[in-house]
Scaffold this motif. Structure first.
Motif, PDB file in Angstrom:
ATOM      1  N   PRO A  62       0.833  -1.255  -0.004  1.00 26.76           N
ATOM      2  CA  PRO A  62      -0.100   0.040   0.013  1.00 26.76           C
ATOM      3  C   PRO A  62       0.669   1.315  -0.078  1.00 26.76           C
ATOM      4  CG  PRO A  62      -0.930  -1.538   1.542  1.00 26.76           C
ATOM      5  CD  PRO A  62       0.555  -2.158   1.022  1.00 26.76           C
ATOM      6  N   ASN A  63       2.300   1.225   0.654  1.00 30.11           N
ATOM      7  CA  ASN A  63       2.810   2.451   0.489  1.00 30.11           C
ATOM      8  C   ASN A  63       3.361   2.723  -0.999  1.00 30.11           C
ATOM      9  OD1 ASN A  63       2.730   2.932   3.467  1.00 30.11           O
ATOM     10  ND2 ASN A  63       4.474   1.499   3.706  1.00 30.11           N
ATOM     11  N   LEU A  64       3.536   1.880  -1.674  1.00 27.43           N
ATOM     12  CA  LEU A  64       3.884   2.042  -3.063  1.00 27.43           C
ATOM     13  C   LEU A  64       2.762   2.313  -4.045  1.00 27.43           C
ATOM     14  CD1 LEU A  64       6.747  -0.398  -3.330  1.00 27.43           C
ATOM     15  CD2 LEU A  64       7.054   1.820  -2.562  1.00 27.43           C
ATOM     16  N   TRP A  65       1.515   1.720  -3.713  1.00 30.56           N
ATOM     17  CA  TRP A  65       0.497   1.642  -4.745  1.00 30.56           C
ATOM     18  C   TRP A  65      -0.754   1.401  -3.982  1.00 30.56           C
ATOM     19  CZ3 TRP A  65       0.613   3.169  -9.822  1.00 30.56           C
ATOM     20  CH2 TRP A  65      -0.521   3.134 -10.492  1.00 30.56           C
ATOM     21  N   SER A  66      -1.653   2.421  -3.781  1.00 33.49           N
ATOM     22  CA  SER A  66      -2.964   2.234  -2.960  1.00 33.49           C
ATOM     23  C   SER A  66      -3.604   1.256  -3.663  1.00 33.49           C
ATOM     24  CB  SER A  66      -3.495   3.421  -2.941  1.00 33.49           C
ATOM     25  OG  SER A  66      -4.900   3.154  -2.258  1.00 33.49           O
ATOM     26  N   PRO A  67      -4.228  -0.106  -2.898  1.00 32.75           N
ATOM     27  CA  PRO A  67      -5.159  -0.845  -3.384  1.00 32.75           C
ATOM     28  C   PRO A  67      -6.518  -0.253  -3.787  1.00 32.75           C
ATOM     29  CG  PRO A  67      -4.252  -1.914  -1.555  1.00 32.75           C
ATOM     30  CD  PRO A  67      -3.711  -0.268  -1.657  1.00 32.75           C
ATOM     31  N   GLY A  68      -6.750   0.825  -3.271  1.00 36.77           N
ATOM     32  CA  GLY A  68      -8.105   1.631  -3.420  1.00 36.77           C
ATOM     33  C   GLY A  68      -8.225   2.474  -4.531  1.00 36.77           C
ATOM     34  N   ARG A  69      -7.096   2.157  -5.664  1.00 39.64           N
ATOM     35  CA  ARG A  69      -7.140   2.974  -6.820  1.00 39.64           C
ATOM     36  C   ARG A  69      -8.067   2.359  -7.990  1.00 39.64           C
ATOM     37  NH1 ARG A  69      -1.495   5.772  -8.746  1.00 39.64           N
ATOM     38  NH2 ARG A  69      -0.813   6.479  -6.403  1.00 39.64           N
ATOM     39  N   SER A  70      -8.561   3.372  -8.681  1.00 42.70           N
ATOM     40  CA  SER A  70      -9.480   3.013  -9.849  1.00 42.70           C
ATOM     41  C   SER A  70      -8.579   1.698 -10.751  1.00 42.70           C
ATOM     42  CB  SER A  70      -9.838   4.022 -10.810  1.00 42.70           C
ATOM     43  OG  SER A  70     -10.607   5.011  -9.915  1.00 42.70           O
ATOM     44  N   GLY A  71      -9.340   0.836 -11.175  1.00 43.56           N
ATOM     45  CA  GLY A  71      -8.761  -0.299 -11.866  1.00 43.56           C
ATOM     46  C   GLY A  71      -8.052  -1.386 -10.964  1.00 43.56           C
ATOM     47  N   VAL A  72      -7.920  -1.109  -9.679  1.00 41.30           N
ATOM     48  CA  VAL A  72      -7.275  -1.996  -8.763  1.00 41.30           C
ATOM     49  C   VAL A  72      -8.774  -2.799  -7.875  1.00 41.30           C
ATOM     50  CG1 VAL A  72      -5.627  -2.605  -6.779  1.00 41.30           C
ATOM     51  CG2 VAL A  72      -5.325  -0.672  -8.637  1.00 41.30           C
ATOM     52  N   MET A  73      -8.980  -2.148  -6.600  1.00 44.84           N
ATOM     53  CA  MET A  73      -9.934  -2.437  -5.992  1.00 44.84           C
ATOM     54  C   MET A  73     -11.263  -1.474  -6.095  1.00 44.84           C
ATOM     55  SD  MET A  73      -8.504  -4.282  -2.503  1.00 44.84           S
ATOM     56  CE  MET A  73     -10.183  -4.754  -1.947  1.00 44.84           C
ATOM     57  N   GLY A  74     -10.860  -0.222  -6.648  1.00 44.23           N
ATOM     58  CA  GLY A  74     -11.684   0.849  -7.069  1.00 44.23           C
ATOM     59  C   GLY A  74     -12.735   1.217  -5.936  1.00 44.23           C
ATOM     60  N   GLY A  75     -12.118   1.440  -4.728  1.00 42.73           N
ATOM     61  CA  GLY A  75     -13.013   1.928  -3.538  1.00 42.73           C
ATOM     62  C   GLY A  75     -13.449   0.906  -2.733  1.00 42.73           C
ATOM     63  N   PHE A  76     -13.418  -0.296  -3.047  1.00 44.00           N
ATOM     64  CA  PHE A  76     -13.635  -1.224  -2.008  1.00 44.00           C
ATOM     65  C   PHE A  76     -12.537  -1.467  -1.204  1.00 44.00           C
ATOM     66  CE2 PHE A  76     -16.397  -2.251  -5.942  1.00 44.00           C
ATOM     67  CZ  PHE A  76     -17.595  -2.561  -5.220  1.00 44.00           C
ATOM     68  N   HIS A  77     -12.763  -2.295  -0.050  1.00 45.38           N
ATOM     69  CA  HIS A  77     -11.878  -2.751   0.959  1.00 45.38           C
ATOM     70  C   HIS A  77     -11.682  -4.055   1.037  1.00 45.38           C
ATOM     71  CE1 HIS A  77     -13.190   1.392   3.027  1.00 45.38           C
ATOM     72  NE2 HIS A  77     -12.320   1.395   2.162  1.00 45.38           N
ATOM     73  N   VAL A  78     -12.566  -4.939   0.920  1.00 46.06           N
ATOM     74  CA  VAL A  78     -12.380  -6.383   1.149  1.00 46.06           C
ATOM     75  C   VAL A  78     -12.263  -7.158  -0.226  1.00 46.06           C
ATOM     76  CG1 VAL A  78     -13.466  -8.330   2.421  1.00 46.06           C
ATOM     77  CG2 VAL A  78     -13.846  -6.116   3.254  1.00 46.06           C
ATOM     78  N   LEU A  79     -11.299  -8.148  -0.361  1.00 43.06           N
ATOM     79  CA  LEU A  79     -11.206  -8.973  -1.401  1.00 43.06           C
ATOM     80  C   LEU A  79     -11.361 -10.402  -1.095  1.00 43.06           C
ATOM     81  CD1 LEU A  79     -10.129  -9.709  -4.276  1.00 43.06           C
ATOM     82  CD2 LEU A  79      -7.816  -9.548  -3.551  1.00 43.06           C
ATOM     83  N   GLY A  80     -12.111 -11.201  -1.716  1.00 42.74           N
ATOM     84  CA  GLY A  80     -12.344 -12.470  -1.608  1.00 42.74           C
ATOM     85  C   GLY A  80     -11.955 -13.320  -2.895  1.00 42.74           C
ATOM     86  N   THR A  81     -11.185 -14.477  -2.836  1.00 44.50           N
ATOM     87  CA  THR A  81     -10.895 -15.263  -3.778  1.00 44.50           C
ATOM     88  C   THR A  81     -11.097 -16.709  -3.520  1.00 44.50           C
ATOM     89  OG1 THR A  81      -8.933 -13.684  -4.088  1.00 44.50           O
ATOM     90  CG2 THR A  81      -8.626 -15.650  -5.089  1.00 44.50           C
ATOM     91  N   VAL A  82     -11.951 -17.160  -4.564  1.00 44.72           N
ATOM     92  CA  VAL A  82     -12.240 -18.683  -4.452  1.00 44.72           C
ATOM     93  C   VAL A  82     -11.561 -19.402  -5.691  1.00 44.72           C
ATOM     94  CG1 VAL A  82     -14.057 -20.301  -4.254  1.00 44.72           C
ATOM     95  CG2 VAL A  82     -14.370 -17.837  -3.347  1.00 44.72           C
ATOM     96  N   ILE A  83     -10.917 -20.436  -5.180  1.00 44.03           N
ATOM     97  CA  ILE A  83     -10.370 -21.260  -6.537  1.00 44.03           C
ATOM     98  C   ILE A  83     -10.952 -22.630  -6.393  1.00 44.03           C
ATOM     99  CG2 ILE A  83      -8.385 -22.443  -7.350  1.00 44.03           C
ATOM    100  CD1 ILE A  83      -6.707 -20.079  -6.491  1.00 44.03           C
ATOM    101  N   LEU A  84     -11.485 -22.972  -7.480  1.00 41.71           N
ATOM    102  CA  LEU A  84     -12.184 -24.227  -7.694  1.00 41.71           C
ATOM    103  C   LEU A  84     -11.315 -25.178  -8.572  1.00 41.71           C
ATOM    104  CD1 LEU A  84     -14.576 -26.431  -6.855  1.00 41.71           C
ATOM    105  CD2 LEU A  84     -15.866 -25.370  -8.567  1.00 41.71           C
ATOM    106  N   MET A  85     -10.795 -26.090  -8.109  1.00 44.44           N
ATOM    107  CA  MET A  85     -10.274 -27.223  -9.173  1.00 44.44           C
ATOM    108  C   MET A  85     -11.089 -28.329  -9.133  1.00 44.44           C
ATOM    109  SD  MET A  85      -6.240 -27.046  -8.368  1.00 44.44           S
ATOM    110  CE  MET A  85      -5.721 -27.968  -9.705  1.00 44.44           C
ATOM    111  N   THR A  86     -11.853 -28.794 -10.221  1.00 44.70           N
ATOM    112  CA  THR A  86     -12.958 -29.780 -10.341  1.00 44.70           C
ATOM    113  C   THR A  86     -12.833 -30.350 -11.884  1.00 44.70           C
ATOM    114  OG1 THR A  86     -15.206 -30.053  -9.695  1.00 44.70           O
ATOM    115  CG2 THR A  86     -14.742 -28.044 -11.050  1.00 44.70           C
ATOM    116  N   PRO A  87     -13.378 -31.448 -12.105  1.00 37.73           N
ATOM    117  CA  PRO A  87     -13.579 -31.983 -13.363  1.00 37.73           C
ATOM    118  C   PRO A  87     -14.258 -30.904 -14.336  1.00 37.73           C
ATOM    119  CG  PRO A  87     -14.061 -33.765 -11.777  1.00 37.73           C
ATOM    120  CD  PRO A  87     -13.947 -32.444 -11.099  1.00 37.73           C
ATOM    121  N   ALA A  88     -13.892 -31.130 -15.528  1.00 36.96           N
ATOM    122  CA  ALA A  88     -14.466 -30.253 -16.878  1.00 36.96           C
ATOM    123  C   ALA A  88     -15.998 -30.088 -16.836  1.00 36.96           C
ATOM    124  CB  ALA A  88     -13.937 -30.297 -17.837  1.00 36.96           C
ATOM    125  N   ASP A  89     -16.521 -31.242 -16.496  1.00 35.14           N
ATOM    126  CA  ASP A  89     -18.058 -31.171 -16.549  1.00 35.14           C
ATOM    127  C   ASP A  89     -18.613 -30.352 -15.494  1.00 35.14           C
ATOM    128  OD1 ASP A  89     -17.302 -33.332 -15.090  1.00 35.14           O
ATOM    129  OD2 ASP A  89     -19.355 -33.990 -14.738  1.00 35.14           O
TER     130      ASP A  89
END
Length: 307
Positions: free
Chosen positions: A206-233
């Motif tokens: 954050p000291n180098l590049w604010s996550p709140g900038r447009s094009g990054v988190m755009g004013g949002f504060h919380v980031l959720g990431t879900v990765i699902l590895m599963t068969p193609a069907d």
């Protein structure tokens, strides 16, 4: 992959803590969880632990999936401290069913020297099913943290892995929003034979590049990431059912989501942005609900109600 301590984003934080050196006894936590199918249900067949990481016996409290082994990862410290080096190793055997979570939010304590790391390896064998859904991560002021997770999942298996990153102690004092020094997360997807499928790395300074900038988190504060590895069907069935875009709400209830295919038919990655943790966690739960329905044809348990 190189050792976590050698990452370029940690180069400025190589000084040793005055209290105890990095990786000293009590700061090099280790947890190994091995799940195996035993008759009609899954058991925690292999357990090794080194303080401050801890797990006890598996519980079977999910009425929709009574065969599911549920384990809570516990830390005996007040959070992750400077100089901590943690390692978690999870193995889900053939046709085993497991759910892993944490006892509470992971608190990255304020740091004035060095950094903390977490290395995780998750292996899911043929026909296995894993839900790895820890509580959110809260990075305190000046915390420095790097995590590396390797998901080795067989083509016929399913692994659901999620994390929710808060901006800090948002409601503490005058508020700590993006006041941490470094947050680094590197996830690699692979097959158990070692063939890599995809990689995703996020570095936030954050000291180098604010996550709140447009094009990054755009004013949002919380980031959720879900990765699902599963068969193609499963991927093909789920993709049109996942809500994406601005999901409405106002003020602290605002949520925006997006989904993408993972390379090499590995599954899906789902991103969620929100202002507060609960709406983001609710979106993660909705994705979890859809996953379990499409993979196991079972519902997720009701939310526990404190009385």
């Amino acid at each position: 992959m190189p050792p976590l301590g050698g990452l370029p984003e940690l180069a400025a934080y190589q000084d040793e803590p005055a209290q105890m050196p990095s990786g000293a006894p009590g700061k090099n936590g280790y947890l190994r969880l091995g799940f195996a199918r035993r008759g009609e249900r899954t058991e925690l067949a292999d357990l090794d632990r080194r303080t401050p990481l801890l797990a006890q016996q598996a519980l079977h409290f999910d009425e929709g999936m009574p065969e599911l082994a549920c384990v809570f990862m516990v830390s005996t410290s007040g959070g992750i401290l400077q100089g901590d080096r943690y390692e978690v190793d999870v193995t889900v055997g053939a046709d085993a069913r497991a759910h892993i979570t944490s006892q509470s939010a992971t608190k990255l304590q304020e740091m004035d020297a060095n950094f903390a790391t977490m290395s995780q390896t998750v292996t899911v064998a043929d026909g296995g099913y894993l839900e790895f859904l820890p509580e959110p991560i809260i990075p305190y002021r000046h915390s420095r943290y790097a995590a590396r997770t390797r998901l080795e999942v067989a083509e016929s298996a399913t692994a659901l892995y999620a994390d929710v990153l808060l901006p800090g102690r948002k409601h503490y004092g005058d508020g700590e929003i993006f006041a941490y020094d470094v947050y680094s997360s590197h996830v690699v997807g692979a097959r158990p034979d070692g063939g890599e499928l995809f990689t995703e790395k996020i570095v936030i300074e954050p000291n180098l590049w604010s996550p709140g900038r447009s094009g990054v988190m755009g004013g949002f504060h919380v980031l959720g990431t879900v990765i699902l590895m599963t068969p193609a069907d499963v991927t093909e069935r789920m993709l049109p059912l996942i809500p994406v875009g601005y999901l409405g709400g106002s003020g602290d209830d605002r949520v925006a989501t997006g989904v993408s295919r993972l390379p090499r038919d590995a599954g899906l990655i789902y991103k969620i942005l929100g202002m507060e943790s609960e709406p983001v966690r609710a979106a993660v739960r909705d994705f979890w609900t859809l996953t379990r329905r499409e993979v196991m044809n079972e519902p997720v348990p009701d939310r526990f109600r404190w009385r």
